[in-house]
Design a protein around this motif. Structure first.
Motif, PDB file in Angstrom:
ATOM      1  N   LEU A   1       0.833  -1.354   0.096  1.00 26.22           N
ATOM      2  CA  LEU A   1       0.073  -0.216  -0.008  1.00 26.22           C
ATOM      3  C   LEU A   1       0.924   1.211  -0.164  1.00 26.22           C
ATOM      4  N   GLY A   2       1.877   1.209   0.934  1.00 25.09           N
ATOM      5  CA  GLY A   2       2.497   2.353   1.086  1.00 25.09           C
ATOM      6  C   GLY A   2       3.510   2.840  -0.087  1.00 25.09           C
ATOM      7  N   VAL A   3       4.104   1.615  -0.577  1.00 33.39           N
ATOM      8  CA  VAL A   3       4.945   1.940  -1.772  1.00 33.39           C
ATOM      9  C   VAL A   3       4.214   2.370  -3.063  1.00 33.39           C
ATOM     10  N   THR A   4       3.052   1.858  -3.315  1.00 39.89           N
ATOM     11  CA  THR A   4       2.086   2.071  -4.248  1.00 39.89           C
ATOM     12  C   THR A   4       1.705   3.523  -4.241  1.00 39.89           C
ATOM     13  N   ALA A   5       1.348   3.666  -2.859  1.00 41.71           N
ATOM     14  CA  ALA A   5       0.656   5.218  -2.732  1.00 41.71           C
ATOM     15  C   ALA A   5       2.013   6.353  -3.275  1.00 41.71           C
ATOM     16  N   THR A   6       3.006   5.934  -2.546  1.00 42.68           N
ATOM     17  CA  THR A   6       4.288   6.979  -2.778  1.00 42.68           C
ATOM     18  C   THR A   6       4.587   7.047  -4.328  1.00 42.68           C
ATOM     19  N   GLY A   7       4.779   5.910  -4.777  1.00 42.46           N
ATOM     20  CA  GLY A   7       4.954   5.989  -6.197  1.00 42.46           C
ATOM     21  C   GLY A   7       4.020   6.736  -7.064  1.00 42.46           C
ATOM     22  N   PHE A   8       2.624   6.687  -6.783  1.00 37.99           N
ATOM     23  CA  PHE A   8       1.488   7.053  -7.359  1.00 37.99           C
ATOM     24  C   PHE A   8       1.751   8.547  -7.137  1.00 37.99           C
ATOM     25  N   LEU A   9       2.019   9.122  -5.957  1.00 33.10           N
ATOM     26  CA  LEU A   9       2.040  10.396  -5.814  1.00 33.10           C
ATOM     27  C   LEU A   9       3.259  11.153  -6.553  1.00 33.10           C
ATOM     28  N   PHE A  10       4.396  10.529  -6.404  1.00 35.20           N
ATOM     29  CA  PHE A  10       5.586  11.161  -7.148  1.00 35.20           C
ATOM     30  C   PHE A  10       4.992  11.293  -8.763  1.00 35.20           C
ATOM     31  N   TRP A  11       4.480  10.032  -9.149  1.00 36.03           N
ATOM     32  CA  TRP A  11       4.103  10.108 -10.726  1.00 36.03           C
ATOM     33  C   TRP A  11       3.222  11.556 -11.013  1.00 36.03           C
ATOM     34  N   VAL A  12       2.174  11.584  -9.885  1.00 36.34           N
ATOM     35  CA  VAL A  12       1.343  12.787 -10.146  1.00 36.34           C
ATOM     36  C   VAL A  12       2.004  14.001 -10.285  1.00 36.34           C
ATOM     37  N   ARG A  13       2.986  14.207  -9.143  1.00 35.82           N
ATOM     38  CA  ARG A  13       3.711  15.341  -9.034  1.00 35.82           C
ATOM     39  C   ARG A  13       4.453  15.675 -10.415  1.00 35.82           C
ATOM     40  N   LYS A  14       4.984  14.459 -10.846  1.00 39.45           N
ATOM     41  CA  LYS A  14       6.162  15.106 -11.862  1.00 39.45           C
ATOM     42  C   LYS A  14       5.413  14.801 -13.293  1.00 39.45           C
ATOM     43  N   ASN A  15       4.558  13.893 -13.464  1.00 41.78           N
ATOM     44  CA  ASN A  15       4.191  13.701 -14.757  1.00 41.78           C
ATOM     45  C   ASN A  15       2.599  13.674 -15.110  1.00 41.78           C
ATOM     46  N   LEU A  16       1.702  13.851 -14.322  1.00 46.66           N
ATOM     47  CA  LEU A  16       0.451  13.831 -14.441  1.00 46.66           C
ATOM     48  C   LEU A  16       0.107  15.152 -15.403  1.00 46.66           C
ATOM     49  N   LYS A  17       0.551  16.301 -15.151  1.00 53.40           N
ATOM     50  CA  LYS A  17       0.226  17.514 -15.737  1.00 53.40           C
ATOM     51  C   LYS A  17       0.398  17.314 -17.184  1.00 53.40           C
ATOM     52  N   PRO A  18       1.622  17.023 -17.594  1.00 57.56           N
ATOM     53  CA  PRO A  18       1.989  16.965 -19.038  1.00 57.56           C
ATOM     54  C   PRO A  18       1.305  16.107 -19.736  1.00 57.56           C
ATOM     55  N   THR A  19       1.094  14.740 -18.831  1.00 54.40           N
ATOM     56  CA  THR A  19       0.287  13.651 -19.690  1.00 54.40           C
ATOM     57  C   THR A  19      -1.185  13.969 -19.996  1.00 54.40           C
ATOM     58  N   LEU A  20      -1.685  14.504 -19.115  1.00 55.10           N
ATOM     59  CA  LEU A  20      -3.364  15.220 -19.119  1.00 55.10           C
ATOM     60  C   LEU A  20      -2.890  16.145 -20.415  1.00 55.10           C
ATOM     61  N   LYS A  21      -2.285  16.960 -20.403  1.00 58.96           N
ATOM     62  CA  LYS A  21      -2.218  18.115 -21.626  1.00 58.96           C
ATOM     63  C   LYS A  21      -2.064  17.539 -22.737  1.00 58.96           C
TER      64      LYS A  21
END
Lengths: 589, 589
Positions: free
Chosen positions: B198-218
């Motif tokens: 749970l913890g590693v998945t959540a951490t990885g997800f949050l890092f991904w959101v912070r770094k990559n989500l915005k450019p991906t959505l755009k």
């Protein structure tokens, strides 16, 4: 032709003599210097015998410790020190500091107490030598003069108070003024009236000698030299008279405390304690004693050297004093430093080289072997009287008046140091004094003077708009910063510029004149970056003018100049010519 | 005509509004500002719910303490604070400091622990208000930027490390990096693999959101606004997903630690502890928390204010933050300050006045009453993941590289602060950093630049003899002092002049050019007196030139000018004309 062996090579000796100054003056020593040094040594030796016993009493050590502490240290300082006239040995303030420090780790009168004194001298000597090797003499400058003056004055009061018990013949203890006075009052019933008579008489006599003997003798027709010698012999006279009184009337059987048996011997070889607990407990006091002793010694040495247009080397002085303390540690002594009164006597008596110190040491060694039985009946009250009269000359409350008139900040530092030393003891007193000096300095530089300037018509000069009639442009703000920029005042500049720019809506450019800025540290660099970004957000340009070479070199190593929303001008006039538009003459307010 | 009652007198309100800024902006509040503030409040509230729970976990407190600490403090800051956009509440670094401070007086999970947190907030609030009343905001400037940067970076590393135990599902403790890592290794056998997933998945997800989500959505064609909102909702998504996972699969019965029951209520009325022992133990940590919190908050507030050409008042900010902390102390919270991330979100979301804060507080109060059952199954590992991802953005080791390039002294301060904070804890780390900064500053000013100058031929200007071709007179030494004179550098000047004069036997006059001397403290005055006396003993005159007005005023209050063996010249050229005799042209070396 004679060719010197490699071991006597002149250049080598010159190099070595930087670290062992005796190699320098020793080579040119002649008969004339010898006779001058011998005369000085005799005078100083006579003066040092009662003084050494008295300071040992002050430190809570057996009387011979005071004499031992005057023999090896003098010789070692003569080899390694750079002052020609400084006399090293026990002094009042260091004796007090010693009593305060070792009183916390051992009971007075025990073997542990004497070992603690040796250990303190060892740590202090080691610290001084280390400071000297790393050339850290400048650290002593962090003690400001008002703090030193306040500390010495308070110490004089503490020392005089600590001797009251010997004058009254009571047993008392304590390291602060309230403790000492409280303890004396608690033991007042033990008072010995014969001791009081001896002590008060001796004290009164010594004060009279110090104040009135010389003028009286001169009025009676004595030569200046005779009057001088008789005045200096005052303590010896008091010692002789009271010793004879105790011996003649058998006062020691009536409760008068006497020096008693002092071993007849050369200084013994001793070892300081090396247990980690003891070393740890004494480390901070040793550092304090080293620094205070060094400051006292260097100022005496500098004053005397200047009178003969000579120089001392403060870093080498650290090594000289360090060697002296290490010597004390291994020969039954305790921490020593260059003393004011003995050095002045040595200088006035005509000492030409450190050899005078070596002859003094020989004189004291003879005294230690031959003369100690003579002080058996010497009452402690007489020694206390000599200490009281000597240290009250250290008490100078006029420093309070002088600093009050000159600067309230310096006054605060003196007053706090005196008050805290008397109330909480020497360590806390001097530490607080240092902290207050540093904080006051930081506070004073935290609000630097920043002048808004305008052009003096018809010239290329810029002056404060509030003091002179100058031309200004409402869209251009020129600020001259009169202090180096560093972390304490960096944010002040941010606030000041923010305030100035938000007040004047028409402002389009800000010029900072850096003619008086000797340094910009990293905090100030970040503040300048923040100012630049904020002004950019407001559409205002930021420019610099008259930046000094070293400051510019630093700024070039950062990104500040690349990001600067403006230019760097060589002179403020260049900035004015480039940026000023609608010029408005402005009269002084 | 309407005449305002004395209680509504405009002037009175204007005066009061300096201390209670709400009276200022509250009077002009309109419908437009209201709708902007409401929108900002909704966005900030959604973001604050998981963040408040997470920071309470970091401080070792029950989750509701984080929400309570965000309600009353926000309202009080809105009334007394001067920033329009600052959002006050629990922040990462202050939560870490809180855990470290109260961990020393009480066991985590006990009632005493929560009371200690209230007491810490109370002391911190009282200290901030006192600082504000006495206008002592400048004291925060004694923390240099490199020390703050080093401290924040080291705190980020400590905080992330402290959360590892929640990701691994082990119980560990400690306040320094070696303690934490040692404790985790010692308890590694307790590891719960479901928690790890749970913890590693959540951490990885949050890092991904912070770094990559915005450019991906755009890239996928989303509008900038939508991409922004979805990115900010990342932590909420992680909370919802992991909570559903725990609830759906009953993971709490398999060792996954969850938030559990959080009381459904408004903030309670609470009392801090007033026992002298507790107050004494928490006083120093409270001062540290106040100062660090204030520095962080003010720099955020200043940055945001500048963007709208507004100003904040640092002394009033102290009162605003102090009121917020006192509010936290009486409503079940713990120490708070203005947070960077929440303030930036508030600003970006369009908050116009502190009313946005009040609406946020209302939103959180509704959440505290109605929504807490929804987080029952929220795993602690998710909260730890949000903390880790948030604080790793604080870790910025590039400060080491930047300061190394700019100045070795600043580098030493950063490196020592980082190292000591990680190894010995937050209190010792930041205290050492401050001490090192101050010592480095004193060291730098202890050896001021002093230039020997000569006359540029045909002008009235004087320049460094080592850099320019100038005229000199061997009997006249002119020294320009490029620093204020105070205790740290006073003796340096004594040594320097002594050295210069004893080297040149022909010297008859020394002129000190004081154009860059902004201050002469009492120590420097005594050094000048000593220099004067020593030069007099050598038959050398001492003169001053170009002394600034305030410095001259001070000198006139002492006896220095009466005793001066020389004159005070208005300009250096006057001194040259009066004193120079046999002029020798001197080429630059």
């Amino acid at each position: 032709m004679f060719r010197p062996s490699p071991f006597l090579d002149d250049k080598m000796i010159e190099h070595l003599s930087r670290y062992v100054p005796v190699l320098d003056w020793g080579r040119t020593y002649d008969r004339n210097a010898l006779s001058n040094d011998m005369i000085a040594a005799v005078i100083v030796t006579i003066m040092l015998i009662p003084q050494s016993l008295a300071y040992a009493l002050l430190a809570g050590l057996p009387p011979e410790a005071g004499i031992y502490a005057s023999i090896a240290p003098i010789i070692l300082y003569a080899i390694f020190g750079t002052s020609k006239a400084l006399a090293v040995g026990p002094v009042a303030v260091v004796s007090l500091l010693t009593a305060s420090a070792i009183g916390q780790v051992a009971e007075q009168g025990t073997a542990g107490y004497a070992v603690a004194a040796l250990t303190l001298a060892f740590l202090s000597g080691g610290f001084l030598v280390l400071m000297g090797v790393f050339r850290l003499g400048f650290l002593a400058n962090f003690l400001s003069h008002p703090v030193i003056a306040g500390f010495i004055t308070a110490s004089g009061i503490l020392i005089a108070t600590s001797q009251l018990k010997h004058i009254l013949g009571v047993s008392a203890s304590g390291h602060t003024l309230p403790e000492m006075l409280g303890s004396i009052f608690a033991h007042l019933s033990q008072i010995n009236w014969i001791t009081v008579v001896l002590g008060v008489t001796a004290t009164g006599f010594l004060f009279w000698v110090r104040k009135n003997l010389k003028p009286t003798l001169k009025r009676l027709g004595a030569s200046a030299l005779l009057a001088d010698i008789l005045t200096k012999a005052g303590p010896v006279a008091a010692v002789v008279a009271t010793t004879l009184a105790v011996w003649g009337f058998g006062l020691d059987t009536q409760g008068v405390k006497i020096v008693g048996a002092v071993p007849q011997s050369l200084p013994p070889l001793t070892l300081p304690g090396f247990s980690p607990d003891l070393l740890g407990a004494l480390l901070v006091p040793a550092i304090l004693i080293s620094v205070i002793g060094f400051v006292e010694s260097v100022s005496v040495a500098q004053t005397l050297a200047a009178k003969k247009r000579q120089r001392i080397n403060p870093d080498q002085e650290l090594i000289g004093l360090g060697a002296a303390n290490l010597g004390a540690a291994f020969t039954g002594g305790y921490p020593v430093t260059g003393g004011f009164s003995r050095s002045v006597v040595n200088f006035d008596a005509g000492a030409e080289t450190p050899a005078a110190g070596i002859f003094t040491a020989i004189g004291l060694a003879i005294a230690a072997m031959a003369l100690t039985p003579l002080v058996y009946y010497l009452p402690n009250a007489t020694l206390a009287a000599t200490i009281i009269v000597a240290v009250l000359s250290l008490v100078d409350l006029s420093i309070l008046k002088k600093t009050w008139a000159y600067s309230r900040g310096d006054f605060a530092a003196v007053a706090a140091t005196i008050f805290l030393t008397l109330m909480l003891g020497v360590e806390i007193g001097v530490a607080s004094g240092v902290a207050i000096s540093v904080l006051l300095h930081l506070y004073k530089t935290s609000r630097p003077h920043v002048a808004e300037v305008g052009l003096v018509p018809g010239t290329q000069h810029f002056r404060n708009i509030h003091r002179h009639s100058v031309e200004t442009d409402p869209a251009l703000v020129s600020l001259r910063v009169d202090e180096s920029l560093y972390f304490v005042n960096a944010r002040f500049l941010e606030d000041l510029i923010q305030k100035r720019v938000t007040n004047g809506c028409a402002v389009r450019n800000v010029v900072l004149i850096f003619s008086a800025v000797n340094e910009v540290d990293y905090s100030a660099l970040e503040s300048l970056e923040a100012i630049n970004h904020r002004l950019k957000d407001m559409g205002v340009g930021l420019h610099l003018s008259e930046v000094k070479g070293p400051v510019m070199d630093r700024l070039k190593r950062s990104h500040f100049l690349d990001d600067l929303n403006g230019r760097v001008f060589l002179s403020q006039y260049d900035a004015w010519e480039a940026l000023a538009g609608d010029i408005v003459p402005k009269a002084a307010e």
